[in-house]
Write a protein that holds these residues in place. Sequence first.
Motif, PDB file in Angstrom:
ATOM      1  N   LYS A   1      -9.830  -0.995  -7.491  1.00  0.00           N
ATOM      2  CA  LYS A   1      -8.583  -0.373  -7.960  1.00  0.00           C
ATOM      3  C   LYS A   1      -7.663  -1.430  -8.561  1.00  0.00           C
ATOM      4  CE  LYS A   1      -8.818   3.569  -5.039  1.00  0.00           C
ATOM      5  NZ  LYS A   1      -8.802   4.746  -5.843  1.00  0.00           N
ATOM      6  N   MET A   2      -6.797  -0.965  -9.467  1.00  0.00           N
ATOM      7  CA  MET A   2      -5.865  -1.856 -10.155  1.00  0.00           C
ATOM      8  C   MET A   2      -4.435  -1.425  -9.849  1.00  0.00           C
ATOM      9  SD  MET A   2      -7.773  -3.896 -12.152  1.00  0.00           S
ATOM     10  CE  MET A   2      -6.949  -4.291 -13.656  1.00  0.00           C
ATOM     11  N   ILE A   3      -3.602  -2.414  -9.535  1.00  0.00           N
ATOM     12  CA  ILE A   3      -2.191  -2.188  -9.244  1.00  0.00           C
ATOM     13  C   ILE A   3      -1.380  -2.657 -10.443  1.00  0.00           C
ATOM     14  CG2 ILE A   3      -0.250  -2.806  -7.750  1.00  0.00           C
ATOM     15  CD1 ILE A   3      -2.350  -3.499  -5.572  1.00  0.00           C
TER      16      ILE A   3
ATOM     17  N   PRO B   1      -3.789   3.685 -17.474  1.00  0.00           N
ATOM     18  CA  PRO B   1      -5.090   3.858 -16.801  1.00  0.00           C
ATOM     19  C   PRO B   1      -5.167   3.261 -15.393  1.00  0.00           C
ATOM     20  CG  PRO B   1      -5.241   2.100 -18.406  1.00  0.00           C
ATOM     21  CD  PRO B   1      -3.864   2.709 -18.553  1.00  0.00           C
ATOM     22  N   LEU B   2      -4.126   2.573 -14.954  1.00  0.00           N
ATOM     23  CA  LEU B   2      -4.173   1.898 -13.652  1.00  0.00           C
ATOM     24  C   LEU B   2      -4.121   2.907 -12.510  1.00  0.00           C
ATOM     25  CD1 LEU B   2      -1.837  -1.124 -14.429  1.00  0.00           C
ATOM     26  CD2 LEU B   2      -4.307  -0.931 -14.707  1.00  0.00           C
ATOM     27  N   ASP B   3      -4.644   2.517 -11.363  1.00  0.00           N
ATOM     28  CA  ASP B   3      -4.739   3.414 -10.209  1.00  0.00           C
ATOM     29  C   ASP B   3      -3.396   3.695  -9.546  1.00  0.00           C
ATOM     30  OD1 ASP B   3      -7.718   3.716  -9.973  1.00  0.00           O
ATOM     31  OD2 ASP B   3      -7.521   1.536  -9.987  1.00  0.00           O
ATOM     32  N   ILE B   4      -2.517   2.707  -9.536  1.00  0.00           N
ATOM     33  CA  ILE B   4      -1.194   2.865  -8.938  1.00  0.00           C
ATOM     34  C   ILE B   4      -0.234   1.935  -9.671  1.00  0.00           C
ATOM     35  CG2 ILE B   4      -1.573   1.128  -7.123  1.00  0.00           C
ATOM     36  CD1 ILE B   4      -0.008   3.047  -5.226  1.00  0.00           C
ATOM     37  N   VAL B   5       0.985   2.394  -9.888  1.00  0.00           N
ATOM     38  CA  VAL B   5       1.990   1.589 -10.598  1.00  0.00           C
ATOM     39  C   VAL B   5       3.270   1.614  -9.772  1.00  0.00           C
ATOM     40  CG1 VAL B   5       3.355   1.336 -12.704  1.00  0.00           C
ATOM     41  CG2 VAL B   5       0.973   2.079 -12.847  1.00  0.00           C
ATOM     42  N   ILE B   6       3.820   0.418  -9.524  1.00  0.00           N
ATOM     43  CA  ILE B   6       5.040   0.312  -8.727  1.00  0.00           C
ATOM     44  C   ILE B   6       6.126  -0.454  -9.480  1.00  0.00           C
ATOM     45  CG2 ILE B   6       3.819   0.491  -6.524  1.00  0.00           C
ATOM     46  CD1 ILE B   6       4.109  -2.545  -6.229  1.00  0.00           C
TER      47      ILE B   6
ATOM     48  N   LEU C   1       2.027  -5.135   0.416  1.00  0.00           N
ATOM     49  CA  LEU C   1       1.779  -4.007   1.321  1.00  0.00           C
ATOM     50  C   LEU C   1       0.552  -3.207   0.888  1.00  0.00           C
ATOM     51  CD1 LEU C   1       5.424  -2.779   1.944  1.00  0.00           C
ATOM     52  CD2 LEU C   1       3.863  -3.698   3.661  1.00  0.00           C
ATOM     53  N   LEU C   2       0.426  -2.938  -0.403  1.00  0.00           N
ATOM     54  CA  LEU C   2      -0.746  -2.207  -0.887  1.00  0.00           C
ATOM     55  C   LEU C   2      -2.036  -2.959  -0.583  1.00  0.00           C
ATOM     56  CD1 LEU C   2       0.548  -0.881  -4.307  1.00  0.00           C
ATOM     57  CD2 LEU C   2      -0.165   0.520  -2.340  1.00  0.00           C
ATOM     58  N   ARG C   3      -2.028  -4.264  -0.753  1.00  0.00           N
ATOM     59  CA  ARG C   3      -3.230  -5.055  -0.514  1.00  0.00           C
ATOM     60  C   ARG C   3      -3.621  -5.125   0.963  1.00  0.00           C
ATOM     61  NH1 ARG C   3      -2.705 -10.186  -4.597  1.00  0.00           N
ATOM     62  NH2 ARG C   3      -3.712  -9.200  -6.387  1.00  0.00           N
ATOM     63  N   GLN C   4      -2.751  -4.694   1.851  1.00  0.00           N
ATOM     64  CA  GLN C   4      -3.099  -4.628   3.269  1.00  0.00           C
ATOM     65  C   GLN C   4      -3.954  -3.397   3.568  1.00  0.00           C
ATOM     66  OE1 GLN C   4      -2.261  -7.529   4.889  1.00  0.00           O
ATOM     67  NE2 GLN C   4      -1.572  -7.818   2.784  1.00  0.00           N
ATOM     68  N   LEU C   5      -3.930  -2.417   2.678  1.00  0.00           N
ATOM     69  CA  LEU C   5      -4.723  -1.203   2.849  1.00  0.00           C
ATOM     70  C   LEU C   5      -6.147  -1.440   2.351  1.00  0.00           C
ATOM     71  CD1 LEU C   5      -2.126   1.315   1.384  1.00  0.00           C
ATOM     72  CD2 LEU C   5      -2.633   0.897   3.807  1.00  0.00           C
ATOM     73  N   PRO C   6      -7.149  -0.914   3.064  1.00  0.00           N
ATOM     74  CA  PRO C   6      -8.537  -1.108   2.607  1.00  0.00           C
ATOM     75  C   PRO C   6      -8.756  -0.621   1.175  1.00  0.00           C
ATOM     76  CG  PRO C   6      -8.504  -0.171   4.813  1.00  0.00           C
ATOM     77  CD  PRO C   6      -7.076  -0.195   4.329  1.00  0.00           C
ATOM     78  N   GLU C   7      -8.089   0.441   0.789  1.00  0.00           N
ATOM     79  CA  GLU C   7      -8.245   1.012  -0.547  1.00  0.00           C
ATOM     80  C   GLU C   7      -7.834   0.040  -1.664  1.00  0.00           C
ATOM     81  OE1 GLU C   7      -6.731   5.005  -2.903  1.00  0.00           O
ATOM     82  OE2 GLU C   7      -6.042   4.612  -0.873  1.00  0.00           O
TER      83      GLU C   7
END
Length: 100
Positions: A31-33, A73-78, A50-56
């Motif tokens: 996945k891409m942030i 196209p990224l999986d999540i954007v913050i 915090l996102l990188r602490q999740l297995p996903e």
Amino acid sequence: PWLVKRGITTTMALNNPYKRAKPYEGLPSEKMIGTHSGTFQCDEAMGVWLLRQLPEYRNSKVVRSRDKDILAPLDIVIDVGGVYDHSIKRYDHHQREFDE
């Protein structure tokens, strides 16, 4: 463990899974942030961490841009994009409509 080598054997030290936890075990996520480019700010740094602490999202790559075509196209954007919508995993709190 180093405690055993020094003759210190406590139940807590030997049985505590957090003492032996390896935060980056396993394969990196595909996945891409996405977050904004430009000046570093603590809110996106903490969000990525915090996102990188999740297995996903473990060891996910980070794309830094303000270009909507690059972020789309990224999986999540913050912290960028002007959209706050959980259904599409877009989390920017910098727009007038944000009220959560």
